[in-house]
Design a protein around this motif. Structure first.
Motif, PDB file in Angstrom:
ATOM      1  N   GLY A  19       0.796  -1.222   0.000  1.00 14.53           N
ATOM      2  CA  GLY A  19       0.000   0.000   0.000  1.00 14.53           C
ATOM      3  C   GLY A  19       0.829   1.272   0.000  1.00 14.53           C
ATOM      4  O   GLY A  19       0.265   2.377   0.015  1.00 14.53           O
ATOM      5  N   ARG A  20       2.151   1.155  -0.041  1.00 13.62           N
ATOM      6  CA  ARG A  20       3.019   2.325  -0.015  1.00 13.62           C
ATOM      7  C   ARG A  20       3.805   2.435  -1.329  1.00 13.62           C
ATOM      8  O   ARG A  20       3.874   1.482  -2.105  1.00 13.62           O
ATOM      9  N   ASP A  21       4.391   3.600  -1.552  1.00 12.25           N
ATOM     10  CA  ASP A  21       5.161   3.854  -2.769  1.00 12.25           C
ATOM     11  C   ASP A  21       6.583   3.323  -2.548  1.00 12.25           C
ATOM     12  O   ASP A  21       7.463   4.035  -2.052  1.00 12.25           O
ATOM     13  N   VAL A  22       6.818   2.090  -2.934  1.00 15.61           N
ATOM     14  CA  VAL A  22       8.087   1.433  -2.654  1.00 15.61           C
ATOM     15  C   VAL A  22       9.257   2.126  -3.350  1.00 15.61           C
ATOM     16  O   VAL A  22      10.291   2.384  -2.718  1.00 15.61           O
ATOM     17  N   PRO A  23       9.158   2.451  -4.656  1.00 20.16           N
ATOM     18  CA  PRO A  23      10.288   3.153  -5.280  1.00 20.16           C
ATOM     19  C   PRO A  23      10.635   4.472  -4.589  1.00 20.16           C
ATOM     20  O   PRO A  23      11.812   4.818  -4.457  1.00 20.16           O
ATOM     21  N   ARG A  24       9.626   5.212  -4.132  1.00 18.42           N
ATOM     22  CA  ARG A  24       9.905   6.479  -3.460  1.00 18.42           C
ATOM     23  C   ARG A  24      10.625   6.241  -2.130  1.00 18.42           C
ATOM     24  O   ARG A  24      11.588   6.955  -1.792  1.00 18.42           O
ATOM     25  N   ILE A  25      10.171   5.247  -1.372  1.00 19.19           N
ATOM     26  CA  ILE A  25      10.832   4.927  -0.101  1.00 19.19           C
ATOM     27  C   ILE A  25      12.282   4.520  -0.351  1.00 19.19           C
ATOM     28  O   ILE A  25      13.209   4.966   0.342  1.00 19.19           O
ATOM     29  N   TRP A  26      12.482   3.688  -1.347  1.00 20.81           N
ATOM     30  CA  TRP A  26      13.836   3.224  -1.678  1.00 20.81           C
ATOM     31  C   TRP A  26      14.735   4.403  -2.069  1.00 20.81           C
ATOM     32  O   TRP A  26      15.879   4.495  -1.619  1.00 20.81           O
ATOM     33  N   ASP A  27      14.219   5.284  -2.929  1.00 19.90           N
ATOM     34  CA  ASP A  27      15.017   6.437  -3.353  1.00 19.90           C
ATOM     35  C   ASP A  27      15.394   7.307  -2.157  1.00 19.90           C
ATOM     36  O   ASP A  27      16.492   7.878  -2.108  1.00 19.90           O
ATOM     37  N   GLY A  28      14.496   7.390  -1.171  1.00 23.69           N
ATOM     38  CA  GLY A  28      14.813   8.147   0.036  1.00 23.69           C
ATOM     39  C   GLY A  28      15.952   7.520   0.818  1.00 23.69           C
ATOM     40  O   GLY A  28      16.823   8.222   1.346  1.00 23.69           O
ATOM     41  N   LEU A  29      15.954   6.183   0.879  1.00 22.03           N
ATOM     42  CA  LEU A  29      17.049   5.493   1.555  1.00 22.03           C
ATOM     43  C   LEU A  29      18.368   5.705   0.821  1.00 22.03           C
ATOM     44  O   LEU A  29      19.418   5.918   1.445  1.00 22.03           O
ATOM     45  N   MET A  30      18.333   5.652  -0.505  1.00 19.62           N
ATOM     46  CA  MET A  30      19.554   5.876  -1.284  1.00 19.62           C
ATOM     47  C   MET A  30      20.086   7.299  -1.064  1.00 19.62           C
ATOM     48  O   MET A  30      21.306   7.509  -0.958  1.00 19.62           O
ATOM     49  N   ALA A  31      19.179   8.264  -0.987  1.00 16.97           N
ATOM     50  CA  ALA A  31      19.610   9.640  -0.745  1.00 16.97           C
ATOM     51  C   ALA A  31      20.255   9.779   0.631  1.00 16.97           C
ATOM     52  O   ALA A  31      21.268  10.475   0.795  1.00 16.97           O
ATOM     53  N   ARG A  32      19.666   9.138   1.631  1.00 22.48           N
ATOM     54  CA  ARG A  32      20.284   9.153   2.966  1.00 22.48           C
ATOM     55  C   ARG A  32      21.654   8.470   2.951  1.00 22.48           C
ATOM     56  O   ARG A  32      22.609   8.935   3.598  1.00 22.48           O
ATOM     57  N   ALA A  33      21.762   7.388   2.184  1.00 29.02           N
ATOM     58  CA  ALA A  33      23.053   6.707   2.073  1.00 29.02           C
ATOM     59  C   ALA A  33      24.085   7.624   1.419  1.00 29.02           C
ATOM     60  O   ALA A  33      25.248   7.670   1.837  1.00 29.02           O
ATOM     61  N   ASP A  34      23.670   8.376   0.406  1.00 28.76           N
ATOM     62  CA  ASP A  34      24.584   9.323  -0.250  1.00 28.76           C
ATOM     63  C   ASP A  34      25.099  10.371   0.737  1.00 28.76           C
ATOM     64  O   ASP A  34      26.247  10.811   0.653  1.00 28.76           O
ATOM     65  N   ARG A  35      24.229  10.772   1.670  1.00 27.46           N
ATOM     66  CA  ARG A  35      24.616  11.803   2.649  1.00 27.46           C
ATOM     67  C   ARG A  35      25.404  11.220   3.822  1.00 27.46           C
ATOM     68  O   ARG A  35      25.902  11.975   4.665  1.00 27.46           O
TER      69      ARG A  35
END
Length: 487
Positions: free
Chosen positions: A267-283
């Motif tokens: 029920g959630r936007d999985v690609p958006r959640i994943w992209d958020g994790l990748m952005a946090r990993a980049d930081r």
């Protein structure tokens, strides 16, 4: 590592060589084809183990030799025996597979009618294994160079590791390519006294199978290849196609979450959640809730998705892991790159063998960055296929000329039809690769597609098992209408 109760070298004289199609003596005279001296395996006495002496260099058959480890699980119903089925599932000793998983991997009918034979490919397990310093391996840099200085450090590391592995392993380290493995296989066929063999290869095991078909197609009864490698791709297409495979598998995972309530992210936007994790990993701010003090990089995150979820049929772990990383709440443990313990002095390493089969050109960081940009274009969520990125950089920098660089398949007339089976969403051997190999094999070859995800299709459904079994047992090649299997 398996120990042998009996060594063939203790029985045969030191002058006899196994040779595909016959045996020669160094003096040039003909001799009877050597046989494998079998004895019960130490780990499983229901299986027979043995050794065959083969040339280190098939280009110099009268030169140095080494012992090739072989195991055989004899047909459960000898009166109905069809012949020998050689199995290479990739990634480890074939003798271990025959002593263990083979009895549950194959159907009862396959086990009843075939002798299941596995060998440890040269450089692996009991076949003169590659030896490398564990201390050097512990210092391996991540395959994520940020600039030319990082790239140069990777190059220096590859040179150090290659020299160490060669020194510890000996001359066989220079002859670990899949063509040499295919020639070893035909020596086993001859030593078994079989006019033809059947072959089942999975993943990395599909490559020596393809070369066997090229060199010894007329010695084949049947060949099934599961999760197929395409050995015709140059560097750029290889990297980009693998990134596309990883992205495709990730999107299949996201679609599963959308339709299945068992997914922790349903029920959630999985690609958006994943992209958020990748952005946090980049930081540098993505912390592991299951391992205090661990900070994940984007490469770490992609590796976890690849190995922890996309390679297998069950995506539940990956969904729970992503949910835990997003929330910071406790969840399943992540996948940490393994390192040999401090007590380990030497380990087997795959690079000396793998890099002899691929000519990959990445001369500097500028070229690597260009490839990385193209991978990210086709894989905006996954960015890369992490195993492939590590492999490509290692082999591009490996200071040894590959013995078996990529080429298109050319199988001789008289080769029987070959059956391919592949998942639609395979992150390690994408469906497009299987399509490409089928085209190279030409008329007669068939591809059965499992309309699901993961690496390794034979065991996924009754349909895929039936397609492969019917082919191996009865030589029935699937036709239109029988070329797809549902999830």
């Amino acid at each position: 590592m398996m120990g042998f109760a009996h060594k063939l070298g203790a029985v045969l004289t030191g002058t006899v060589l196994a040779f595909p199609g016959g045996t020669v003596l160094p003096g040039g005279g003909a001799a009877a084809q050597p046989k494998i001296a079998w004895a019960p395996c130490a780990a499983n006495r229901a299986v027979e183990c043995g050794e065959l002496r083969v040339p280190v260099d098939w280009g110099r058959p009268g030169g140095a030799r080494f012992g090739l480890a072989v195991a055989r699980l004899k047909a459960a119903e000898p009166g109905r025996r069809i012949g020998v089925l050689v199995v290479n599932v990739g990634g480890g000793p074939g003798t271990d597979f025959v002593q263990g998983e083979a009895s549950t991997y194959f159907s009862k009918e396959i086990l009843a009618r075939f002798d299941i034979v596995g060998l440890d490919p040269r450089g692996v397990g009991g076949s003169s294994p590659v030896r490398c310093s564990a201390d050097i391996v512990r210092r391996e840099p991540l395959p994520t160079p940020r600039d030319q200085a990082d790239f140069d450090r990777l190059r220096a590391y590859a040179a150090e590791l290659a020299a160490d592995c060669r020194r510890r392993t000996g001359p066989v380290a220079d002859h670990l390519d899949a063509v040499s493995v295919a020639r070893d296989l035909d020596a086993v066929r001859a030593a078994l006294g079989e006019r033809t063999i059947s072959y089942h290869g999975v993943s990395a095991g599909t490559l020596p199978g393809q070369h066997y078909a090229e060199l010894f197609g007329r010695n084949l009864r049947a060949m099934s290849l599961d999760s197929v490698l395409d050995h015709s791709l140059p560097t750029g297409r290889f990297l980009v196609s693998q990134a596309a495979n990883a992205e495709d598998a990730f999107l299949a995972f996201a679609r599963w979450c959308a339709r299945d309530r068992a997914c922790a992210l349903h029920g959630r936007d999985v690609p958006r959640i994943w992209d958020g994790l990748m952005a946090r990993a980049d930081r540098g701010t993505l912390r592991d809730p299951a391992l205090a003090g661990r900070v994940l990089s984007a490469y770490d995150l992609a590796t976890e998705a690849h190995l922890g979820g996309l390679m297998g049929p069950d995506h539940s772990w990956l969904a729970e892991r992503i949910a835990s990383l997003e929330s910071g709440r406790p969840g399943p443990r992540g996948i940490v790159r393994g390192q040999p313990g401090p007590e380990v002095r030497e380990i087997e390493h795959p690079a000396p063998a793998a890099c002899q089969d691929w000519r990959l050109t990445i001369p500097d960081h500028r070229r690597f960055a260009a490839h990385a940009a193209k991978m990210r274009q086709v894989a905006p969520h996954m960015r890369t296929q992490p195993d492939t990125q590590a492999f490509a950089l290692t082999c591009a920098l490996w200071p040894v000329k590959p013995r078996n660089p990529q080429h298109r398949l050319k199988v001789p007339a008289g080769t029987p039809p070959i059956l391919l089976v592949n998942a639609r969403h395979d992150p390690a051997a994408g469906h497009a690769w299987a399509v490409g190999v089928r085209r190279q094999l030409g008329r007669g070859a068939a591809l059965v597609t499992y309309e699901g995800a993961g690496h390794g299709a034979y065991q996924r459904t009754a349909c895929t098992r039936r397609a492969v079994d019917d082919y191996l047992l009865h030589l029935h090649v699937p036709t239109e209408g029988r070329l797809t299997c549902g999830r």
